[in-house]
Design an enzyme around this catalytic site. Structure first.
Site, short mmCIF file in Angstrom:
data_model
loop_
_atom_site.label_atom_id
_atom_site.label_comp_id
_atom_site.label_asym_id
_atom_site.label_seq_id
_atom_site.Cartn_x
_atom_site.Cartn_y
_atom_site.Cartn_z
CB CYS A 2 -0.95 0.08 1.18
SG CYS A 2 -2.06 -1.31 1.30
NE ARG A 27 4.55 1.87 0.02
CZ ARG A 27 5.55 1.58 0.84
NH1 ARG A 27 6.78 1.75 0.43
NH2 ARG A 27 5.33 1.11 2.03
CD1 TRP A 74 0.20 -6.58 -2.81
CD2 TRP A 74 0.02 -6.95 -0.62
NE1 TRP A 74 0.56 -7.87 -2.58
CE2 TRP A 74 0.47 -8.13 -1.24
CE3 TRP A 74 -0.17 -6.95 0.77
CZ2 TRP A 74 0.73 -9.31 -0.54
CZ3 TRP A 74 0.09 -8.13 1.47
CH2 TRP A 74 0.55 -9.28 0.82
CG ASN A 100 1.69 0.84 4.18
OD1 ASN A 100 1.50 -0.35 3.95
ND2 ASN A 100 2.90 1.37 4.28
N GLY A 101 -0.56 -1.01 6.20
CA GLY A 101 -0.19 -1.83 7.37
C GLY A 101 -1.35 -2.72 7.77
CD GLU A 481 17.80 -12.80 -6.35
OE1 GLU A 481 17.11 -13.27 -5.42
OE2 GLU A 481 17.51 -11.74 -6.92
CE LYS A 485 14.59 -11.08 -8.85
NZ LYS A 485 15.15 -10.94 -7.57
CD GLU A 488 10.64 -11.37 -7.69
OE1 GLU A 488 11.85 -11.14 -7.68
OE2 GLU A 488 9.87 -10.92 -6.84
CG HIS A 504 21.21 -36.40 -1.68
ND1 HIS A 504 21.64 -37.60 -1.16
CD2 HIS A 504 22.33 -35.65 -1.85
CE1 HIS A 504 22.95 -37.57 -1.00
NE2 HIS A 504 23.40 -36.40 -1.41
CE LYS A 603 11.82 -2.81 -4.94
NZ LYS A 603 12.61 -3.88 -5.57
O1 M6R Z 1 13.20 -4.42 1.01
P1 M6R Z 1 13.74 -5.78 1.37
O2 M6R Z 1 15.07 -6.05 0.81
O3 M6R Z 1 13.69 -6.04 2.84
O4 M6R Z 1 12.70 -6.78 0.69
C1 M6R Z 1 12.81 -8.16 0.89
C2 M6R Z 1 11.99 -8.94 -0.11
O5 M6R Z 1 10.63 -8.61 0.02
C3 M6R Z 1 12.41 -8.68 -1.56
O6 M6R Z 1 13.76 -8.94 -1.74
C4 M6R Z 1 11.59 -9.56 -2.51
O7 M6R Z 1 11.88 -10.90 -2.31
C5 M6R Z 1 11.83 -9.16 -3.96
N1 M6R Z 1 10.58 -9.04 -4.66
C6 M6R Z 1 12.61 -10.15 -4.73
O8 M6R Z 1 12.84 -9.74 -6.04
#
Ligand code: M6R
Length: 608
Positions: A2, A27, A74, A100-101, A481, A485, A488, A504, A603
């Site tokens: 949000c 956000r 969100w 927001n929250g 990672e 990527k 997501e 395994h 984000k």
């Molecule tokens: O702002 P932060 O680094 O604490 O955020 C952590 C995760 O929410 C963030 O890295 C998320 O996994 C990304 N969307 C990955 O690309």
């Protein structure tokens, strides 16, 4: 999670709010809404889905007025729908609120209000606050808000507007971000600085629990018991250009291409004649020498950077280091004390689980260092010291430049601490410093050459259902990672595995059309990983191999070869992730996905 904006001034509030929401849409993008105050009272417009839908709504039926609040959502409580979109009104329609929250005790508060005959229009936790404040209202919104806040549990940034007090917007925060923008005869509130940059670079970051008022005349900050406090105005270094796409089709692609500059910024002033300079952290040598353990806490991509950080810390400081998902750390029984260094890693500096984990670590007496990108963020503010990554604003939901700068920051931190502890030699330090100095140029070289294998692979495998990523040691987190990527932004299932674990279990997945991305640059585990590749090939699996330039053996084994420049193995994750970011990007664009705003995500995760 949000975005909130508020405005009081002389411009059309709806235009300022929409501009702010455009910058905050990363956000959350389930719905959006604004509320404007004018001669006819509080007016609302809301729309489900992207901000463009609200823009259309406002174009069709404009709202005029110079005071307003706006929200991009969100969804947490209640499905994305017009009735659950913010702003929410109090039962008499006189007060509007955005949030927001999460209000954790909203059920209890809702039941109390229901028993008093209050009717609810939405399923949200936010609406309870609108009704509670309006019930407490006796002609002074500030007093009513201050009376209600102690009753709320959870995390929030709230902004409110009251029809009977048309000249001001109030806002407050607890565990969620909030910034005030200071202009000439106009003032602003927002969840994040980019929302303000078109109008002002003068900002105030309120502390938790403070109540803020913006009016045309200025910005006032109050303590929870309503004592007027001085407002510490600072000028942000961020510019509007940094928050624009600058000709790239997506923020993600722009941010991938910004990585050489971002890493150079992370290193700026911290490499000094072959040595690492961490004086900005003002670390007490006695305290550092008393450390016995390190715990690194983070979420998502930052957690994978932390996994590389663990290997670096152990190699250079010889301190046992563990990595924690922040959401697990809080509910486990971590052994943390005054001899523990807790390093938190967060791009935003606002991730709720990471923030709470740092609070827990502090309460246990640990020394806290944060690796953060956003200046003045909550995590940076509560940590004893912060190593800023200086990557610039990262708008794409998928983290890219934040990740590589976190890796560079860990190299600085691990080697710098190792020197303080006497566990890293001058030669080792000089080797890493030399490697770091070359890294921005090497990333640039990688980006400058069109990596044909990446595009071919994206085209060929965009329609498969599963991908496997494997790596070992420093590049095991690269596999994690890379897989994150891809999933997501393309929505293709992908798993990151330690290469040695394949036999395994996961090897059972391998058959003719199953692609495995294997990360095997020069280094201690290259040979072992190439053996894993052999095992996959023996079962007819397809292998996309990331290897060091000139590695003939790797070239022979690969169905698709992606070459990266030679570098110190400790720094290889910085180079190896770049083609994997591009692979995810091109796969997602081939599939027509919304790369910068993937479904269901946001984000900044400021709810637990
Ligand atoms: O702002 P932060 O680094 O604490 O955020 C952590 C995760 O929410 C963030 O890295 C998320 O996994 C990304 N969307 C990955 O690309």
């Amino acid at each position: 999670m949000c975005g909130i904006v508020g405005y009081v001034g002389q411009r059309e509030a709806s235009e300022v709010l929409l501009e702010g929401l455009r910058r905050l849409e990363y956000r959350g993008y389930d719905s959006a809404g604004v509320s404007i105050l004018n001669g006819t009272g509080l007016q609302l417009r809301k729309a489900v889905g992207r901000l463009a839908n609200l823009e259309r709504e406002l174009a069709a039926t404009p709202l005029h007025g110079h005071v307003g609040i706006g929200h991009t959502r969100w969804a947490t409580h209640g499905a994305p729908s017009v009735r659950n979109s913010h702003p929410h009104l109090s039962y008499d329609g006189k007060l509007s609120i955005i949030h927001n929250g999460i209000i954790e005790n909203y059920r209890e508060l809702k039941n109390e209000l229901l028993a008093q005959g209050v009717k609810f229009e939405s399923d949200t936790d936010t609406e309870v606050v609108a009704h509670l404040v309006e019930r407490a209202y006796q002609g002074d919104l500030l007093k009513a808000l201050a009376e209600v806040l102690p009753r709320l549990r959870g995390a929030y940034a709230l902004a409110l507007l009251h029809q009977d007090e048309p000249g001001r917007v109030l806002a407050t925060r607890l565990g969620s971000p909030l910034v005030l923008g200071v202009g000439e005869n106009e003032n602003f509130i927002a969840s994040d600085v980019p929302a303000l940059l078109k109008y002002t670079r003068r900002v105030v970051f309120p502390e938790e629990g403070q109540i803020c008022e913006i009016s045309r005349e200025g910005v006032r900050i109050f303590s929870p018991d309503l004592k007027l406090l001085p407002a510490a105005i600072q000028t942000t270094e961020l510019t509007l250009d940094a928050a624009e796409k600058e000709g790239f089709e997506h923020f993600m692609l722009k941010e991938i291409h910004e990585q050489p500059r971002a890493i150079a910024e992370t290193l700026r002033g911290r490499l000094n004649e072959g040595a690492i300079d961490l004086t900005e952290l003002a670390l007490d040598p006695a305290l550092i020498n008393g450390l016995r353990r390190v715990a690194i806490i983070a979420c998502g991509t930052s957690l994978y950077a932390s996994m590389v950080g663990k290997y670096l810390m152990e190699r250079f400081t010889h301190l046992p280091t563990e990595t924690w998902s922040a959401s697990e750390f809080r509910y486990a029984d971590p052994v943390i004390n005054a001899q523990t260094l807790v390093i938190s890693v967060s791009q935003s500096g606002e991730t709720a689980d990471t923030l709470e984990a740092v609070k827990l670590a502090k309460a246990s007496g640990a020394t806290t260092i944060s690796v953060c990108n956003v200046m003045g963020s909550s995590i940076a503010r509560i940590s004893a010291a912060t190593l800023y990554t200086r990557a610039g604003p990262e708008i794409g939901v998928a983290s890219t430049k934040a990740y590589v700068t976190q890796l560079a920051a860990f190299a600085l931190l691990a080697v710098g601490l190792g020197r303080m502890l006497g566990t890293t030699s001058q030669q080792q330090e000089a080797r890493i410093v030399d490697g770091l100095m070359h890294i921005p140029g090497q990333v640039k070289a990688l980006l400058d050459k069109d990596i044909v294998a990446v595009k071919r692979c994206a085209k060929r495998y965009k329609d498969v259902f599963n991908f496997m990523y494997i790596g070992r040691h420093f590049n095991y987190p690269t596999a994690m990672e890379g897989a994150l990527k891809l999933k997501e932004i393309s929505y293709i299932h992908a798993e990151g595995y330690a290469g040695g674990e394949m036999k395994h279990g996961p090897l059972a997945l391998v058959e003719g059309t199953f692609p495995t991305i294997a990360i095997a640059p020069q280094g201690g585990t290259r040979e072992k990983l190439l053996s894993n590749v052999q095992e996959i090939r023996a079962r007819s699996g397809v292998v996309v191999l990331v290897a060091t330039e000139g590695d003939a053996e790797a070239a022979e084994l690969a169905d698709y070869l992606i070459e990266i420049p030679a570098c110190a193995e400790e720094l290889s994750p910085i180079l190896a992730i770049v083609p994997l970011q591009l692979l995810a990007y091109y796969t997602a664009t081939q599939l027509g996905r919304d790369v910068d705003k993937p479904r269901n995500l946001a984000k900044s995760v400021t709810v637990e």
